[in-house]
Motif scaffolding. Structure first.
Motif, PDB file in Angstrom:
ATOM      1  N   THR A  53      59.655  30.967  49.906  1.00  0.00           N
ATOM      2  CA  THR A  53      58.758  31.878  50.615  1.00  0.00           C
ATOM      3  C   THR A  53      57.814  32.574  49.645  1.00  0.00           C
ATOM      4  O   THR A  53      58.106  32.700  48.445  1.00  0.00           O
ATOM      5  N   ALA A  54      56.677  33.005  50.163  1.00  0.00           N
ATOM      6  CA  ALA A  54      55.708  33.774  49.392  1.00  0.00           C
ATOM      7  C   ALA A  54      54.962  34.676  50.359  1.00  0.00           C
ATOM      8  O   ALA A  54      54.902  34.405  51.571  1.00  0.00           O
ATOM      9  N   THR A  55      54.388  35.762  49.831  1.00  0.00           N
ATOM     10  CA  THR A  55      53.690  36.735  50.674  1.00  0.00           C
ATOM     11  C   THR A  55      52.391  37.186  50.016  1.00  0.00           C
ATOM     12  O   THR A  55      52.341  37.417  48.807  1.00  0.00           O
ATOM     13  N   LEU A  56      51.337  37.275  50.827  1.00  0.00           N
ATOM     14  CA  LEU A  56      50.080  37.885  50.404  1.00  0.00           C
ATOM     15  C   LEU A  56      49.925  39.197  51.158  1.00  0.00           C
ATOM     16  O   LEU A  56      50.000  39.217  52.399  1.00  0.00           O
ATOM     17  N   ARG A  57      49.712  40.282  50.443  1.00  0.00           N
ATOM     18  CA  ARG A  57      49.592  41.592  51.074  1.00  0.00           C
ATOM     19  C   ARG A  57      48.189  42.170  50.872  1.00  0.00           C
ATOM     20  O   ARG A  57      47.476  41.794  49.956  1.00  0.00           O
ATOM     21  N   ASP A  58      47.816  43.090  51.735  1.00  0.00           N
ATOM     22  CA  ASP A  58      46.527  43.780  51.652  1.00  0.00           C
ATOM     23  C   ASP A  58      45.367  42.782  51.674  1.00  0.00           C
ATOM     24  O   ASP A  58      44.447  42.847  50.868  1.00  0.00           O
ATOM     25  N   VAL A  59      45.428  41.851  52.618  1.00  0.00           N
ATOM     26  CA  VAL A  59      44.373  40.839  52.777  1.00  0.00           C
ATOM     27  C   VAL A  59      43.367  41.336  53.803  1.00  0.00           C
ATOM     28  O   VAL A  59      43.732  41.752  54.907  1.00  0.00           O
ATOM     29  N   VAL A  60      42.071  41.304  53.440  1.00  0.00           N
ATOM     30  CA  VAL A  60      41.020  41.717  54.376  1.00  0.00           C
ATOM     31  C   VAL A  60      40.071  40.550  54.619  1.00  0.00           C
ATOM     32  O   VAL A  60      39.980  39.621  53.808  1.00  0.00           O
ATOM     33  N   PHE A  61      39.352  40.610  55.724  1.00  0.00           N
ATOM     34  CA  PHE A  61      38.412  39.558  56.098  1.00  0.00           C
ATOM     35  C   PHE A  61      36.985  40.099  55.996  1.00  0.00           C
ATOM     36  O   PHE A  61      36.697  41.199  56.476  1.00  0.00           O
ATOM     37  N   GLY A  62      36.102  39.322  55.367  1.00  0.00           N
ATOM     38  CA  GLY A  62      34.718  39.735  55.200  1.00  0.00           C
ATOM     39  C   GLY A  62      33.903  38.609  54.601  1.00  0.00           C
ATOM     40  O   GLY A  62      34.154  37.429  54.859  1.00  0.00           O
ATOM     41  N   ASP A  63      32.911  38.955  53.760  1.00  0.00           N
ATOM     42  CA  ASP A  63      32.027  37.978  53.135  1.00  0.00           C
ATOM     43  C   ASP A  63      32.399  37.783  51.675  1.00  0.00           C
ATOM     44  O   ASP A  63      32.643  38.763  50.955  1.00  0.00           O
ATOM     45  N   VAL A  64      32.409  36.520  51.237  1.00  0.00           N
ATOM     46  CA  VAL A  64      32.726  36.188  49.846  1.00  0.00           C
ATOM     47  C   VAL A  64      31.514  35.521  49.208  1.00  0.00           C
ATOM     48  O   VAL A  64      30.925  34.591  49.777  1.00  0.00           O
ATOM     49  N   PHE A  65      31.146  35.992  48.016  1.00  0.00           N
ATOM     50  CA  PHE A  65      30.025  35.428  47.267  1.00  0.00           C
ATOM     51  C   PHE A  65      30.486  35.063  45.861  1.00  0.00           C
ATOM     52  O   PHE A  65      31.215  35.825  45.220  1.00  0.00           O
ATOM     53  N   ILE A  66      30.050  33.905  45.380  1.00  0.00           N
ATOM     54  CA  ILE A  66      30.312  33.488  44.008  1.00  0.00           C
ATOM     55  C   ILE A  66      29.098  33.835  43.163  1.00  0.00           C
ATOM     56  O   ILE A  66      27.973  33.471  43.498  1.00  0.00           O
ATOM     57  N   CYS A  67      29.326  34.580  42.079  1.00  0.00           N
ATOM     58  CA  CYS A  67      28.252  34.976  41.163  1.00  0.00           C
ATOM     59  C   CYS A  67      28.348  34.108  39.913  1.00  0.00           C
ATOM     60  O   CYS A  67      29.310  34.224  39.145  1.00  0.00           O
ATOM     61  N   GLY A  68      27.377  33.224  39.699  1.00  0.00           N
ATOM     62  CA  GLY A  68      27.457  32.266  38.599  1.00  0.00           C
ATOM     63  C   GLY A  68      26.303  32.374  37.628  1.00  0.00           C
ATOM     64  O   GLY A  68      25.312  33.056  37.874  1.00  0.00           O
ATOM     65  N   GLY A  69      26.441  31.664  36.503  1.00  0.00           N
ATOM     66  CA  GLY A  69      25.358  31.611  35.530  1.00  0.00           C
ATOM     67  C   GLY A  69      25.813  31.805  34.111  1.00  0.00           C
ATOM     68  O   GLY A  69      26.966  31.559  33.765  1.00  0.00           O
ATOM     69  N   GLN A  70      24.884  32.270  33.276  1.00  0.00           N
ATOM     70  CA  GLN A  70      25.194  32.461  31.858  1.00  0.00           C
ATOM     71  C   GLN A  70      25.248  33.938  31.517  1.00  0.00           C
ATOM     72  O   GLN A  70      25.688  34.742  32.356  1.00  0.00           O
ATOM     73  N   SER A  71      24.866  34.335  30.311  1.00  0.00           N
ATOM     74  CA  SER A  71      25.185  35.682  29.822  1.00  0.00           C
ATOM     75  C   SER A  71      24.556  36.808  30.626  1.00  0.00           C
ATOM     76  O   SER A  71      25.125  37.900  30.707  1.00  0.00           O
ATOM     77  N   ASN A  72      23.395  36.572  31.231  1.00  0.00           N
ATOM     78  CA  ASN A  72      22.779  37.654  32.000  1.00  0.00           C
ATOM     79  C   ASN A  72      23.567  38.000  33.253  1.00  0.00           C
ATOM     80  O   ASN A  72      23.527  39.137  33.723  1.00  0.00           O
ATOM     81  N   MET A  73      24.274  37.017  33.806  1.00  0.00           N
ATOM     82  CA  MET A  73      25.168  37.309  34.922  1.00  0.00           C
ATOM     83  C   MET A  73      26.494  37.862  34.401  1.00  0.00           C
ATOM     84  O   MET A  73      27.145  38.682  35.056  1.00  0.00           O
ATOM     85  N   GLN A  74      26.884  37.444  33.225  1.00  0.00           N
ATOM     86  CA  GLN A  74      28.149  37.892  32.639  1.00  0.00           C
ATOM     87  C   GLN A  74      28.079  39.336  32.162  1.00  0.00           C
ATOM     88  O   GLN A  74      29.090  40.032  32.101  1.00  0.00           O
ATOM     89  N   TYR A  75      26.864  39.822  31.830  1.00  0.00           N
ATOM     90  CA  TYR A  75      26.665  41.164  31.288  1.00  0.00           C
ATOM     91  C   TYR A  75      27.320  42.212  32.189  1.00  0.00           C
ATOM     92  O   TYR A  75      27.093  42.249  33.394  1.00  0.00           O
ATOM     93  N   ALA A  76      28.128  43.080  31.591  1.00  0.00           N
ATOM     94  CA  ALA A  76      29.021  43.944  32.364  1.00  0.00           C
ATOM     95  C   ALA A  76      28.398  45.266  32.807  1.00  0.00           C
ATOM     96  O   ALA A  76      27.460  45.776  32.194  1.00  0.00           O
ATOM     97  N   VAL A  77      28.966  45.828  33.873  1.00  0.00           N
ATOM     98  CA  VAL A  77      28.519  47.120  34.396  1.00  0.00           C
ATOM     99  C   VAL A  77      28.594  48.191  33.315  1.00  0.00           C
ATOM    100  O   VAL A  77      27.726  49.057  33.213  1.00  0.00           O
ATOM    101  N   GLY A  78      29.626  48.132  32.490  1.00  0.00           N
ATOM    102  CA  GLY A  78      29.802  49.135  31.450  1.00  0.00           C
ATOM    103  C   GLY A  78      28.707  49.147  30.409  1.00  0.00           C
ATOM    104  O   GLY A  78      28.547  50.135  29.675  1.00  0.00           O
ATOM    105  N   GLY A  79      27.916  48.087  30.314  1.00  0.00           N
ATOM    106  CA  GLY A  79      26.818  48.029  29.356  1.00  0.00           C
ATOM    107  C   GLY A  79      25.463  48.239  29.989  1.00  0.00           C
ATOM    108  O   GLY A  79      24.436  48.172  29.310  1.00  0.00           O
TER     109      GLY A  79
END
Length: 263
Positions: free
Chosen positions: A54-80
């Protein structure tokens, strides 16, 4: 994954659904359409293999999923980012956004059925959790959240600095552009995109920030005019989402030395 022929039972929202694993041990269970909301659900799974695993997934919500791809400009973090302290503080207001970061851990010459490495599992956005997440991806999510209050937004960070579009493409899409294959072609698609197409995972769209690694010559830049749209077409086909949103941004004035005209 389980063993071929094993029965797997999924229980969701008070109802149980049963399916059987295929010859590769892969099983898929279609769930009924569920309205997008912040209401959390729990899913449990039971396999007839090895004394009812058996296995369990908890706190699952339904909505929109987006994949964010690319090179370093997409990788650049919020903290910077500019005004990062202010941007991080705002993240506490966007609990409807959840993020997942693959990281730069795996490439492969062959398609992989599962992600082999994960930098940061799913996490709810807050000032303490988003500093290492993609800035462009998160800001994109903020705009969506502002426009769709109460609707969960899932963001998947799939980025690798300095990478060419060929690395994110399939041999099929490259062949349509006359590319006979080359070193590294498809290695990031195989490891970081293909696993999501097993099923496939439902997505609302993609955001993309890349292109600079394909400007080493005028020829490579011209090739991009074919390889990039063919990559988009192939991703949509592999995700069985022909009309999925695909937004992209590029540095308009960036080019390699060899691409500059002679004076």
């Amino acid at each position: 994954h389980t063993v071929a022929g094993q029965q797997v039972t999924t229980t969701f929202n008070g109802t149980s659904y049963t399916t059987v694993a295929d010859e590769d041990g892969v099983w898929r269970q279609q769930l009924p359409p569920t309205a997008a909301s912040l209401t959390p659900y729990e899913l449990t799974f039971e396999s007839s293999f090895e004394h009812n695993l058996t296995a369990t997934l908890r706190d699952v919500v339904f909505g929109d999923v987006f994949i964010c791809g690319g090179q370093s400009n997409m990788q650049y973090a919020v903290g910077g980012a500019t005004n990062s302290s202010e941007e991080l503080a705002k993240a506490d207001n966007y609990g409807q956004i959840r993020q997942f970061v693959v990281g730069t851990g795996t490439s492969s010459d062959i398609p992989l059925e599962d992600l082999q490495t994960v930098q940061d599992p799913w996490h709810v956005s807050s000032k303490d959790s988003v500093a290492g997440d993609s800035a462009v991806c998160f800001f994109f999510g903020e705009r969506l959240a502002d426009a769709r209050p109460g609707r969960p937004i899932g963001l998947i960070g799939n980025n690798w600095g300095g990478t060419r579009v060929e690395q994110w493409s399939t041999n099929t899409s490259l062949a349509r552009c006359g590319d006979g294959g080359g070193s590294g072609n498809g290695d990031l698609y195989n490891a970081m995109i293909h696993p999501y197409t097993v099923g496939p995972m439902a997505v609302s769209g993609f955001t993309w920030y890349q292109g600079e690694a394909n400007t080493e010559s005028i020829e490579s830049a011209r090739d991009y005019a074919c390889t990039f749209p063919e990559m988009i077409r192939e991703w949509r086909a592999r995700f069985d989402a022909p009309s999925a949103y695909f937004g992209f941004v590029q540095l308009s004035t960036w080019c390699g030395v060899d691409a500059l005209p002679e004076m």
